[in-house]
Design an enzyme around this catalytic site. Structure first.
Site, PDB file in Angstrom:
ATOM      1  N   SER A  85      73.873  11.542 -36.846  1.00  0.00           N
ATOM      2  CA  SER A  85      72.651  11.877 -36.115  1.00  0.00           C
ATOM      3  C   SER A  85      72.257  10.899 -35.009  1.00  0.00           C
ATOM      4  O   SER A  85      71.241  11.100 -34.360  1.00  0.00           O
ATOM      5  CB  SER A  85      71.491  11.993 -37.111  1.00  0.00           C
ATOM      6  OG  SER A  85      71.206  10.730 -37.676  1.00  0.00           O
ATOM      7  N   THR A 125      68.743  20.687 -32.928  1.00  0.00           N
ATOM      8  CA  THR A 125      67.881  19.711 -32.268  1.00  0.00           C
ATOM      9  C   THR A 125      67.486  20.181 -30.868  1.00  0.00           C
ATOM     10  O   THR A 125      68.245  20.945 -30.235  1.00  0.00           O
ATOM     11  CB  THR A 125      68.617  18.351 -32.165  1.00  0.00           C
ATOM     12  OG1 THR A 125      67.965  17.529 -31.205  1.00  0.00           O
ATOM     13  CG2 THR A 125      70.066  18.513 -31.723  1.00  0.00           C
ATOM     14  N   ASP A 126      66.364  19.671 -30.379  1.00  0.00           N
ATOM     15  CA  ASP A 126      65.964  19.989 -28.997  1.00  0.00           C
ATOM     16  C   ASP A 126      66.914  19.336 -27.993  1.00  0.00           C
ATOM     17  O   ASP A 126      66.901  19.670 -26.810  1.00  0.00           O
ATOM     18  CB  ASP A 126      64.504  19.568 -28.730  1.00  0.00           C
ATOM     19  CG  ASP A 126      64.240  18.078 -28.848  1.00  0.00           C
ATOM     20  OD1 ASP A 126      65.160  17.317 -29.233  1.00  0.00           O
ATOM     21  OD2 ASP A 126      63.104  17.651 -28.544  1.00  0.00           O
ATOM     22  N   GLU A 127      67.757  18.407 -28.465  1.00  0.00           N
ATOM     23  CA  GLU A 127      68.662  17.710 -27.542  1.00  0.00           C
ATOM     24  C   GLU A 127      69.763  18.624 -27.011  1.00  0.00           C
ATOM     25  O   GLU A 127      70.418  18.302 -26.025  1.00  0.00           O
ATOM     26  CB  GLU A 127      69.255  16.458 -28.211  1.00  0.00           C
ATOM     27  CG  GLU A 127      68.146  15.533 -28.678  1.00  0.00           C
ATOM     28  CD  GLU A 127      68.579  14.116 -29.042  1.00  0.00           C
ATOM     29  OE1 GLU A 127      69.657  13.690 -28.603  1.00  0.00           O
ATOM     30  OE2 GLU A 127      67.815  13.455 -29.753  1.00  0.00           O
ATOM     31  N   TYR A 149      76.819  13.479 -29.340  1.00  0.00           N
ATOM     32  CA  TYR A 149      75.970  13.964 -30.444  1.00  0.00           C
ATOM     33  C   TYR A 149      75.421  15.354 -30.129  1.00  0.00           C
ATOM     34  O   TYR A 149      75.628  16.306 -30.890  1.00  0.00           O
ATOM     35  CB  TYR A 149      74.804  12.987 -30.702  1.00  0.00           C
ATOM     36  CG  TYR A 149      73.675  13.616 -31.511  1.00  0.00           C
ATOM     37  CD1 TYR A 149      73.865  13.968 -32.847  1.00  0.00           C
ATOM     38  CD2 TYR A 149      72.425  13.878 -30.930  1.00  0.00           C
ATOM     39  CE1 TYR A 149      72.843  14.568 -33.588  1.00  0.00           C
ATOM     40  CE2 TYR A 149      71.408  14.476 -31.655  1.00  0.00           C
ATOM     41  CZ  TYR A 149      71.620  14.823 -32.987  1.00  0.00           C
ATOM     42  OH  TYR A 149      70.603  15.415 -33.697  1.00  0.00           O
ATOM     43  N   LYS A 153      76.158  19.155 -31.769  1.00  0.00           N
ATOM     44  CA  LYS A 153      75.120  20.018 -32.354  1.00  0.00           C
ATOM     45  C   LYS A 153      75.099  21.385 -31.649  1.00  0.00           C
ATOM     46  O   LYS A 153      74.932  22.416 -32.291  1.00  0.00           O
ATOM     47  CB  LYS A 153      73.749  19.354 -32.270  1.00  0.00           C
ATOM     48  CG  LYS A 153      73.599  18.069 -33.060  1.00  0.00           C
ATOM     49  CD  LYS A 153      73.724  18.237 -34.559  1.00  0.00           C
ATOM     50  CE  LYS A 153      72.555  18.964 -35.174  1.00  0.00           C
ATOM     51  NZ  LYS A 153      72.680  18.992 -36.665  1.00  0.00           N
TER      52      LYS A 153
HETATM   53  P1  NAD Z   1      70.149  11.012 -41.045  1.00  0.00           P
HETATM   54  O1  NAD Z   1      71.237  10.351 -40.276  1.00  0.00           O
HETATM   55  O2  NAD Z   1      68.979  10.218 -41.508  1.00  0.00           O
HETATM   56  O3  NAD Z   1      70.777  11.718 -42.340  1.00  0.00           O
HETATM   57  C1  NAD Z   1      71.964  12.420 -42.325  1.00  0.00           C
HETATM   58  C2  NAD Z   1      72.403  12.622 -43.767  1.00  0.00           C
HETATM   59  O4  NAD Z   1      73.621  13.394 -43.768  1.00  0.00           O
HETATM   60  C3  NAD Z   1      72.721  11.324 -44.514  1.00  0.00           C
HETATM   61  O5  NAD Z   1      72.147  11.354 -45.807  1.00  0.00           O
HETATM   62  C4  NAD Z   1      74.240  11.296 -44.577  1.00  0.00           C
HETATM   63  O6  NAD Z   1      74.742  10.603 -45.723  1.00  0.00           O
HETATM   64  C5  NAD Z   1      74.562  12.780 -44.651  1.00  0.00           C
HETATM   65  N1  NAD Z   1      75.907  13.111 -44.154  1.00  0.00           N
HETATM   66  C6  NAD Z   1      76.497  12.663 -42.998  1.00  0.00           C
HETATM   67  N2  NAD Z   1      77.743  13.173 -42.903  1.00  0.00           N
HETATM   68  C7  NAD Z   1      77.927  13.973 -44.002  1.00  0.00           C
HETATM   69  C8  NAD Z   1      78.997  14.781 -44.440  1.00  0.00           C
HETATM   70  N3  NAD Z   1      80.143  14.871 -43.760  1.00  0.00           N
HETATM   71  N4  NAD Z   1      78.833  15.472 -45.599  1.00  0.00           N
HETATM   72  C9  NAD Z   1      77.695  15.379 -46.319  1.00  0.00           C
HETATM   73  N5  NAD Z   1      76.653  14.610 -45.938  1.00  0.00           N
HETATM   74  C10 NAD Z   1      76.773  13.925 -44.789  1.00  0.00           C
HETATM   75  O7  NAD Z   1      69.686  12.236 -40.141  1.00  0.00           O
HETATM   76  P2  NAD Z   1      68.253  12.900 -39.934  1.00  0.00           P
HETATM   77  O8  NAD Z   1      67.555  12.171 -38.871  1.00  0.00           O
HETATM   78  O9  NAD Z   1      67.609  13.114 -41.239  1.00  0.00           O
HETATM   79  O10 NAD Z   1      68.691  14.298 -39.328  1.00  0.00           O
HETATM   80  C11 NAD Z   1      68.976  15.399 -40.188  1.00  0.00           C
HETATM   81  C12 NAD Z   1      69.359  16.598 -39.340  1.00  0.00           C
HETATM   82  O11 NAD Z   1      68.297  16.916 -38.443  1.00  0.00           O
HETATM   83  C13 NAD Z   1      70.587  16.381 -38.479  1.00  0.00           C
HETATM   84  O12 NAD Z   1      71.342  17.564 -38.492  1.00  0.00           O
HETATM   85  C14 NAD Z   1      70.030  16.101 -37.087  1.00  0.00           C
HETATM   86  O13 NAD Z   1      70.936  16.523 -36.107  1.00  0.00           O
HETATM   87  C15 NAD Z   1      68.782  16.962 -37.112  1.00  0.00           C
HETATM   88  N6  NAD Z   1      67.668  16.500 -36.251  1.00  0.00           N
HETATM   89  C16 NAD Z   1      67.156  15.245 -36.403  1.00  0.00           C
HETATM   90  C17 NAD Z   1      66.066  14.851 -35.622  1.00  0.00           C
HETATM   91  C18 NAD Z   1      65.440  13.487 -35.795  1.00  0.00           C
HETATM   92  O14 NAD Z   1      64.504  13.159 -35.071  1.00  0.00           O
HETATM   93  N7  NAD Z   1      65.879  12.657 -36.734  1.00  0.00           N
HETATM   94  C19 NAD Z   1      65.523  15.740 -34.701  1.00  0.00           C
HETATM   95  C20 NAD Z   1      66.080  17.019 -34.555  1.00  0.00           C
HETATM   96  C21 NAD Z   1      67.138  17.381 -35.363  1.00  0.00           C
HETATM   97  P1  TYD Z   2      66.413   7.424 -30.791  1.00  0.00           P
HETATM   98  O1  TYD Z   2      65.435   7.073 -31.861  1.00  0.00           O
HETATM   99  O2  TYD Z   2      67.793   6.880 -30.862  1.00  0.00           O
HETATM  100  O3  TYD Z   2      66.423   9.027 -30.710  1.00  0.00           O
HETATM  101  P2  TYD Z   2      67.096  10.008 -29.586  1.00  0.00           P
HETATM  102  O4  TYD Z   2      67.971   9.236 -28.696  1.00  0.00           O
HETATM  103  O5  TYD Z   2      67.856  10.969 -30.446  1.00  0.00           O
HETATM  104  O6  TYD Z   2      65.926  10.629 -28.875  1.00  0.00           O
HETATM  105  O7  TYD Z   2      65.787   6.983 -29.388  1.00  0.00           O
HETATM  106  C1  TYD Z   2      64.529   7.474 -28.964  1.00  0.00           C
HETATM  107  C2  TYD Z   2      64.311   6.968 -27.537  1.00  0.00           C
HETATM  108  O8  TYD Z   2      64.196   5.541 -27.559  1.00  0.00           O
HETATM  109  C3  TYD Z   2      65.470   7.259 -26.605  1.00  0.00           C
HETATM  110  O9  TYD Z   2      64.953   7.528 -25.303  1.00  0.00           O
HETATM  111  C4  TYD Z   2      66.269   5.967 -26.585  1.00  0.00           C
HETATM  112  C5  TYD Z   2      65.198   4.913 -26.746  1.00  0.00           C
HETATM  113  N1  TYD Z   2      65.613   3.660 -27.446  1.00  0.00           N
HETATM  114  C6  TYD Z   2      65.383   2.414 -26.828  1.00  0.00           C
HETATM  115  O10 TYD Z   2      64.864   2.331 -25.706  1.00  0.00           O
HETATM  116  N2  TYD Z   2      65.765   1.294 -27.509  1.00  0.00           N
HETATM  117  C7  TYD Z   2      66.340   1.327 -28.744  1.00  0.00           C
HETATM  118  O11 TYD Z   2      66.674   0.271 -29.313  1.00  0.00           O
HETATM  119  C8  TYD Z   2      66.541   2.616 -29.363  1.00  0.00           C
HETATM  120  C9  TYD Z   2      67.181   2.710 -30.717  1.00  0.00           C
HETATM  121  C10 TYD Z   2      66.161   3.763 -28.680  1.00  0.00           C
END
Ligand code: NAD
Ligand code: TYD
Length: 329
Positions: A85, A125-127, A149, A153
């Site tokens: 992620s 994701t919105d990305e 990434y 997705k």
């Molecule tokens: P995270 O990295 O905290 O957790 C990912 C989890 O997936 C971990 O527990 C990891 O052990 C498990 N994992 C990784 N590879 C695996 C595999 N091959 N098989 C089984 N398990 C596996 O991620 P997150 O931030 O909780 O994101 C969860 C989902 O939401 C992802 O699909 C991400 O793309 C999506 N998402 C996240 C955000 C955000 O802001 N964090 C926003 C939009 C979408």
């Molecule tokens: P991040 O939490 O990695 O999420 P994403 O890139 O998926 O949006 O980063 C959020 C924003 O913060 C992104 O614009 C990158 C920036 N960023 C920094 O400026 N410094 C840092 O150390 C990190 C981890 C992110």
């Protein structure tokens, strides 16, 4: 009979919050978690629910058929959170992103053809839309992912669509904005900056620090996902946003302010290659299902920062691992 739910990636940030919500839902009988426990996953994130009789934990890889097939047997709803992620890691090691985020999804979709769940919710994701210079995009917008990434997705979304159209797998896709809240791994902006601030280290903002993200409280996101499972339409895509667009520099200043640290702890470092400037999704479609974000940003943001600050030891341990990545180790 209540629903039996498979939550892949349930030991990660959003997945573990979602598991907590499912456990409290009387219409859910079983919450089975399939997680590989990569660096980002931890059973610590599930400490309070692992003893619950509704919860089963299976360690396994979504990209491995022999792990995933038994986990999907007897399941009504599949919710696929499992993913690599972190954008910065995808710049250094894209192969792992292709393996888990694309091949892993293909394996789950193949198995779904056999085990026939009622719903397969792919967490996207919105990305996938890429950087949005102005306004906000709805679910029909073109996908223009910028990083390995987001490209992985977007590919998964395409595969889901293909399995829906060709094989009738009952896929729904949710595209959420940046989440904040408890249990996030401190490689990501908010917990990373809290951790660095507590250690008295500089907070490295990429580029000019003016990149914009829409910050969605993780519980609001999880409520939206549960609503999609219950009331969403198979074959649809739902954006989930919060309307809380903030520049990274504002986020850094807020963290320092909450922790009572000086603003000169902010430093500007080399920009992330391909760094998306701004994300913004239009979420009228899920609003029409009856969802609204409930979190008050200032309040929940503060609560989140203090949640990490109260777990200084836990945070320091995770942060030590996370910082090794940033140091190139
Ligand atoms: P995270 O990295 O905290 O957790 C990912 C989890 O997936 C971990 O527990 C990891 O052990 C498990 N994992 C990784 N590879 C695996 C595999 N091959 N098989 C089984 N398990 C596996 O991620 P997150 O931030 O909780 O994101 C969860 C989902 O939401 C992802 O699909 C991400 O793309 C999506 N998402 C996240 C955000 C955000 O802001 N964090 C926003 C939009 C979408
Ligand atoms: P991040 O939490 O990695 O999420 P994403 O890139 O998926 O949006 O980063 C959020 C924003 O913060 C992104 O614009 C990158 C920036 N960023 C920094 O400026 N410094 C840092 O150390 C990190 C981890 C992110």
């Amino acid at each position: 009979m209540g629903r039996k739910v498979l939550v892949t990636g349930g030991a990660g940030f959003i997945g573990s919050n979602f598991v907590r919500m499912l456990v409290d839902d009387p219409t859910v009988d079983l919450v089975r978690i399939l997680d590989k426990l990569t660096y980002a996953g931890s059973l610590d994130n599930l400490e309070d629910v692992l003893g619950n009789p509704k919860v089963e934990f299976v360690r396994g890889d979504i990209a491995n058929y022999d792990d995933a097939h038994p986990a999907m047997e007897g399941i009504d709803w599949v919710v696929n959170f499992a993913a690599e992620s972190h954008v910065d890691r995808s710049l250094r090691n894209p192969a792992e992103f292709v393996r888990t985020n694309i091949e892993g999804v293909r394996v789950l979709l193949e198995i779904a053809r056999e085990t026939k769940p009622e719903r397969f919710l792919q967490i996207s994701t919105d990305e996938v839309y890429g950087s949005i210079a102005e306004g906000c995009v709805d679910e029909t917008a073109q996908l223009r992912p910028s990083s390995p990434y987001s490209a992985s997705k977007a590919s998964a979304d395409m595969l889901c669509n293909a399995y829906l159209t060709t094989f009738g797998v009952p896929v729904i896709i949710a595209r959420s904005a940046n989440n904040y809240g408890p249990y996030q791994y401190p490689e990501k902006l908010i917990p990373r900056f809290v951790s660095l601030a507590l250690k008295g280290e500089k907070l490295p903002l990429y580029g000019d620090g003016r990149n914009i993200r829409d910050w969605l409280y993780v519980e609001d996101n999880c409520r939206a996902l549960l609503l999609i499972l219950k009331k969403g339409k198979v074959g649809e895509i739902y954006n989930i946003g919060a309307g809380e667009l903030h520049q990274n520099i504002e986020i850094a200043r807020k963290i320092l302010d909450i922790l009572g640290k000086p603003e000169d702890m902010i430093t500007f470092v080399a920009d992330r290659p391909g760094h998306d400037r701004r994300y913004c999704v239009n979420w009228d479609k899920i609003r029409a299902l009856g969802w609204e974000p409930q979190a008050k940003f200032e309040e929940k943001f503060r609560e989140t920062v203090l949640w990490y600050a109260r777990r200084e030891q836990w945070l320091a341990k995770k942060s030590e691992e996370a910082e090794k990545f940033y140091r190139g180790q």
